[in-house]
Design a protein around this motif. Structure first.
Motif, PDB file in Angstrom:
ATOM      1  N   PRO A 298     -43.889  14.613  51.341  1.00  0.00           N
ATOM      2  CA  PRO A 298     -44.939  14.663  50.308  1.00  0.00           C
ATOM      3  C   PRO A 298     -46.346  14.345  50.818  1.00  0.00           C
ATOM      4  O   PRO A 298     -47.318  14.684  50.167  1.00  0.00           O
ATOM      5  N   SER A 299     -46.506  13.679  51.981  1.00  0.00           N
ATOM      6  CA  SER A 299     -47.843  13.288  52.442  1.00  0.00           C
ATOM      7  C   SER A 299     -47.921  13.396  53.956  1.00  0.00           C
ATOM      8  O   SER A 299     -46.896  13.460  54.646  1.00  0.00           O
ATOM      9  N   ALA A 300     -49.163  13.395  54.463  1.00  0.00           N
ATOM     10  CA  ALA A 300     -49.374  13.511  55.903  1.00  0.00           C
ATOM     11  C   ALA A 300     -48.891  12.256  56.625  1.00  0.00           C
ATOM     12  O   ALA A 300     -48.358  12.341  57.728  1.00  0.00           O
ATOM     13  N   ALA A 301     -49.075  11.085  56.004  1.00  0.00           N
ATOM     14  CA  ALA A 301     -48.627   9.855  56.655  1.00  0.00           C
ATOM     15  C   ALA A 301     -47.115   9.838  56.822  1.00  0.00           C
ATOM     16  O   ALA A 301     -46.588   9.507  57.887  1.00  0.00           O
ATOM     17  N   ALA A 302     -46.413  10.219  55.761  1.00  0.00           N
ATOM     18  CA  ALA A 302     -44.952  10.277  55.860  1.00  0.00           C
ATOM     19  C   ALA A 302     -44.523  11.345  56.850  1.00  0.00           C
ATOM     20  O   ALA A 302     -43.537  11.187  57.580  1.00  0.00           O
ATOM     21  N   GLY A 303     -45.295  12.455  56.901  1.00  0.00           N
ATOM     22  CA  GLY A 303     -44.955  13.514  57.836  1.00  0.00           C
ATOM     23  C   GLY A 303     -45.111  13.077  59.280  1.00  0.00           C
ATOM     24  O   GLY A 303     -44.268  13.387  60.132  1.00  0.00           O
ATOM     25  N   ARG A 304     -46.200  12.345  59.593  1.00  0.00           N
ATOM     26  CA  ARG A 304     -46.391  11.887  60.960  1.00  0.00           C
ATOM     27  C   ARG A 304     -45.294  10.921  61.372  1.00  0.00           C
ATOM     28  O   ARG A 304     -44.771  10.983  62.484  1.00  0.00           O
ATOM     29  N   ALA A 305     -44.927  10.012  60.471  1.00  0.00           N
ATOM     30  CA  ALA A 305     -43.847   9.078  60.804  1.00  0.00           C
ATOM     31  C   ALA A 305     -42.542   9.818  61.057  1.00  0.00           C
ATOM     32  O   ALA A 305     -41.801   9.508  62.005  1.00  0.00           O
ATOM     33  N   ALA A 306     -42.242  10.826  60.230  1.00  0.00           N
ATOM     34  CA  ALA A 306     -41.006  11.581  60.423  1.00  0.00           C
ATOM     35  C   ALA A 306     -41.056  12.406  61.699  1.00  0.00           C
ATOM     36  O   ALA A 306     -40.042  12.541  62.410  1.00  0.00           O
ATOM     37  N   ALA A 307     -42.233  12.976  62.032  1.00  0.00           N
ATOM     38  CA  ALA A 307     -42.344  13.776  63.250  1.00  0.00           C
ATOM     39  C   ALA A 307     -42.153  12.918  64.491  1.00  0.00           C
ATOM     40  O   ALA A 307     -41.462  13.311  65.442  1.00  0.00           O
ATOM     41  N   VAL A 308     -42.753  11.726  64.491  1.00  0.00           N
ATOM     42  CA  VAL A 308     -42.587  10.828  65.635  1.00  0.00           C
ATOM     43  C   VAL A 308     -41.140  10.385  65.763  1.00  0.00           C
ATOM     44  O   VAL A 308     -40.573  10.336  66.861  1.00  0.00           O
ATOM     45  N   ALA A 309     -40.493  10.082  64.643  1.00  0.00           N
ATOM     46  CA  ALA A 309     -39.084   9.691  64.689  1.00  0.00           C
ATOM     47  C   ALA A 309     -38.208  10.844  65.188  1.00  0.00           C
ATOM     48  O   ALA A 309     -37.259  10.632  65.948  1.00  0.00           O
ATOM     49  N   HIS A 310     -38.532  12.094  64.790  1.00  0.00           N
ATOM     50  CA  HIS A 310     -37.776  13.257  65.242  1.00  0.00           C
ATOM     51  C   HIS A 310     -37.899  13.432  66.751  1.00  0.00           C
ATOM     52  O   HIS A 310     -36.904  13.694  67.448  1.00  0.00           O
ATOM     53  N   LEU A 311     -39.145  13.261  67.274  1.00  0.00           N
ATOM     54  CA  LEU A 311     -39.349  13.405  68.714  1.00  0.00           C
ATOM     55  C   LEU A 311     -38.631  12.298  69.472  1.00  0.00           C
ATOM     56  O   LEU A 311     -38.015  12.552  70.525  1.00  0.00           O
ATOM     57  N   LYS A 312     -38.685  11.059  68.963  1.00  0.00           N
ATOM     58  CA  LYS A 312     -37.989   9.967  69.637  1.00  0.00           C
ATOM     59  C   LYS A 312     -36.489  10.198  69.670  1.00  0.00           C
ATOM     60  O   LYS A 312     -35.809   9.859  70.657  1.00  0.00           O
ATOM     61  N   ALA A 313     -35.942  10.784  68.608  1.00  0.00           N
ATOM     62  CA  ALA A 313     -34.502  11.076  68.608  1.00  0.00           C
ATOM     63  C   ALA A 313     -34.160  12.076  69.693  1.00  0.00           C
ATOM     64  O   ALA A 313     -33.124  11.958  70.377  1.00  0.00           O
ATOM     65  N   HIS A 314     -35.012  13.107  69.884  1.00  0.00           N
ATOM     66  CA  HIS A 314     -34.787  14.063  70.965  1.00  0.00           C
ATOM     67  C   HIS A 314     -34.853  13.388  72.332  1.00  0.00           C
ATOM     68  O   HIS A 314     -34.038  13.681  73.223  1.00  0.00           O
ATOM     69  N   LEU A 315     -35.840  12.478  72.498  1.00  0.00           N
ATOM     70  CA  LEU A 315     -35.986  11.820  73.801  1.00  0.00           C
ATOM     71  C   LEU A 315     -34.794  10.937  74.115  1.00  0.00           C
ATOM     72  O   LEU A 315     -34.366  10.839  75.269  1.00  0.00           O
ATOM     73  N   ARG A 316     -34.251  10.272  73.067  1.00  0.00           N
ATOM     74  CA  ARG A 316     -33.069   9.433  73.306  1.00  0.00           C
ATOM     75  C   ARG A 316     -31.843  10.276  73.639  1.00  0.00           C
ATOM     76  O   ARG A 316     -31.010   9.884  74.461  1.00  0.00           O
ATOM     77  N   ALA A 317     -31.727  11.436  72.995  1.00  0.00           N
ATOM     78  CA  ALA A 317     -30.543  12.267  73.227  1.00  0.00           C
ATOM     79  C   ALA A 317     -30.653  13.125  74.468  1.00  0.00           C
ATOM     80  O   ALA A 317     -29.630  13.594  74.990  1.00  0.00           O
ATOM     81  N   ALA A 318     -31.876  13.364  74.944  1.00  0.00           N
ATOM     82  CA  ALA A 318     -32.063  14.266  76.087  1.00  0.00           C
ATOM     83  C   ALA A 318     -31.571  13.603  77.365  1.00  0.00           C
ATOM     84  O   ALA A 318     -31.714  12.382  77.541  1.00  0.00           O
TER      85      ALA A 318
END
Length: 524
Positions: free
Chosen positions: A47-67
């Motif tokens: 719903p908002s840019a702040a929530a989107g940035r937090a979700a995007a950073v969490a998504h990237l961190k999940a990739h880095l942990r799994a990579a």
């Protein structure tokens, strides 16, 4: 060699890379959508840019942990985008390893300043260092010599290989072990010791001088860790530093050390004087005072000198004669000293012990020395919630920006508060002291030594100098001295035809401004 290098590049695999983006979901809403370049990731909406940035950073961190960890055999992912770190292939100087710019392969993360996209990629450490804002999250392990996949050199009669140079730290193809190179011996340097940001040479002679400098450096560093200052200790350290640096300069003939020694001498003298002023034990030609510590209202010698300068200015520029006019002019000067303007209320005038304050105000306004927006009666009737602005034109800044006094706007209220404390002393008010008595109290507070004895060295004040500050004749002066003695302001007072001697009581010592040996001294 060129063919070998090219085939080696073909054996490498391109570095991994994926991007997470944050875009607006529509023009009419604040919602955003998150997209990832990896095929298995689905688009998300928030719903908002702040929530989107937090979700995007969490998504990237999940990739880095799994990579998996970065692959040592991968070449830089940024090479496909003509990264400026990669050298152009001119064909004239082919590099032995065109798949790597330099350093191990790392997994780096970069993002834009606006926080709209995040990208992770495999590249060499040199490319990661050259990319603005890149952060390394993982580094590949260097391959062992047995698994590097390098072709073994072919032994020839000359000992030269056909596929490039071979080094002694790699094992030969024949299996003959090559001894590892001896590590270079570590150079052990003597520990450096410093004082005042200067390195003390380890070969400085005499040894006693070097030991003294080392000890002083340790003592200064220990003093910096103290929670409370000790000015006496600091002055001692500065004096020792001055002596040590002078000896050091004599031994090395270095002028900068001699200059540093002079600075230490000046710092020691200033610190010693400050300590004496704070404790009330001022020495050096005035008198020695070993009594109890006096906490003065004006704490430093510069403030005492400024108080005397105001009294001297009023004595030279008072527009009206008499002690009452002098006291009123003095208090108005202290209120308007910096800008020529100030605020007054009626109580400021009635507390001076004047016989007719309204008449004096009218005379000062009549001669042009004082400016009021209304009448003298309005000034006397003004209250603290509605003060009257007053102007003294002679105290306003001149055209060249200078002032009649050298102190600043922060010093003026300190001096005014000190004078107000003196003239409104409880016992002076109780004995209904006159304006002349209060003016004499102000003058004597600035003409005494550290122990309260009047005059330089406690030898008293000449009457011809005293009557310049307090405009009364000798017979009236005796009455003013008796009033100060009755008000427990002065003790052991003795008035002769030429001099007034005595001592301020301990009760009023906090209001005193002791004379210095180099301070102003009235003519005798």
């Amino acid at each position: 060699m060129t063919q070998t290098a090219v085939s080696e590049l073909h054996e490498r695999v391109p570095g991994r890379r994926w991007t997470v983006r944050l875009d607006a979901a529509g023009r009419s809403s604040a919602a955003v959508r998150i997209s990832c370049s990896r095929p298995a990731c689905t688009e998300q909406r928030l719903p908002s840019a702040a929530a989107g940035r937090a979700a995007a950073v969490a998504h990237l961190k999940a990739h880095l942990r799994a990579a998996p960890a970065p692959r040592a055999g991968a070449y830089c992912a940024c090479k496909q985008e003509s990264c400026h770190t990669h050298l152009p292939d001119t064909g004239r100087h082919t590099r032995a390893e065109p798949w790597r710019c330099g350093g191990p392969v790392v997994l780096a993360v970069i993002t834009d300043r606006e926080g709209r996209w995040w990208q992770a990629m495999e590249c060499c450490s040199r490319c990661a260092a050259a990319t603005p804002g890149a952060k390394t999250t993982a580094t590949s392990q260097p391959p062992s010599p047995q698994t590097t996949g390098r072709p073994a050199p072919t032994a020839t009669g000359t000992g030269a290989g056909t596929s490039g140079p071979w080094f002694s730290d790699h094992q030969a193809a024949t299996g003959t072990a090559v001894p590892a190179p001896r590590p270079a011996p570590a150079r052990r340097r003597p520990p450096q010791t410093k004082i005042a940001q200067r390195v003390i040479p380890h070969d400085l002679r005499p040894v006693t001088l070097r030991d003294e400098l080392i000890e002083l450096g340790d003592l200064f560093r220990a003093y910096q860790q103290r929670t409370e200052p000790d000015l006496a200790l600091l002055a001692d350290l500065q004096e020792r530093k001055a002596r040590a640096f002078t000896t050091w300069a004599d031994a090395t003939c270095e002028g900068a050390l001699r200059w540093e020694a002079r600075r230490a001498e000046q710092a020691a003298a200033a610190t010693r004087l400050q300590h004496q002023q704070r404790t009330g034990t001022i020495t050096g030609g005035i008198t020695d005072y070993d009594g109890p510590t006096v906490t003065r209202l004006l704490t430093v010698a510069t403030q005492w000198d400024h108080a005397r300068s105001v009294l001297a200015h009023v004595a030279d520029h008072s527009p009206l004669p008499g002690p009452e006019a002098r006291l009123l002019v003095l208090m108005l000067t202290l209120r308007t000293a910096h800008t020529g303007t100030g605020n007054l209320v009626g109580q400021d005038l009635t507390a001076l012990g004047l016989s007719d304050p309204g008449d004096l105000v009218e005379k000062l306004t009549g001669c042009g020395w004082l400016g009021l927006p209304g009448t003298a009666g309005d000034l006397l009737a003004s209250r603290p919630e509605n003060p009257t602005p007053v102007t003294v034109p002679s105290l306003a800044p001149r055209e060249d920006g200078t002032h009649p006094f050298t102190f600043g706007k922060k010093m003026r209220p300190k001096l005014s508060g000190w004078a107000q404390k003196v003239i409104s002393d409880k016992k002076l008010r109780k004995t209904k002291a006159t304006a002349g008595t209060r003016l004499l109290a102000l003058t004597l507070a600035t003409q005494n030594n550290a122990s309260g004895h009047l005059g330089h060295g406690g030898h008293g004040i000449a009457l011809n100098a005293l009557t310049v500050w307090v405009p009364v004749d000798a017979s009236e002066l005796e009455h003013l001295v008796d009033q100060l003695t009755a008000a427990d302001w002065l003790t052991k007072a003795h008035l002769t035809d030429t001099r007034l001697t005595g001592q301020l009581t301990d009760r009023v010592l906090p209001l005193s401004c002791p004379l210095r040996a180099s301070g102003s001294r009235p003519s005798e």
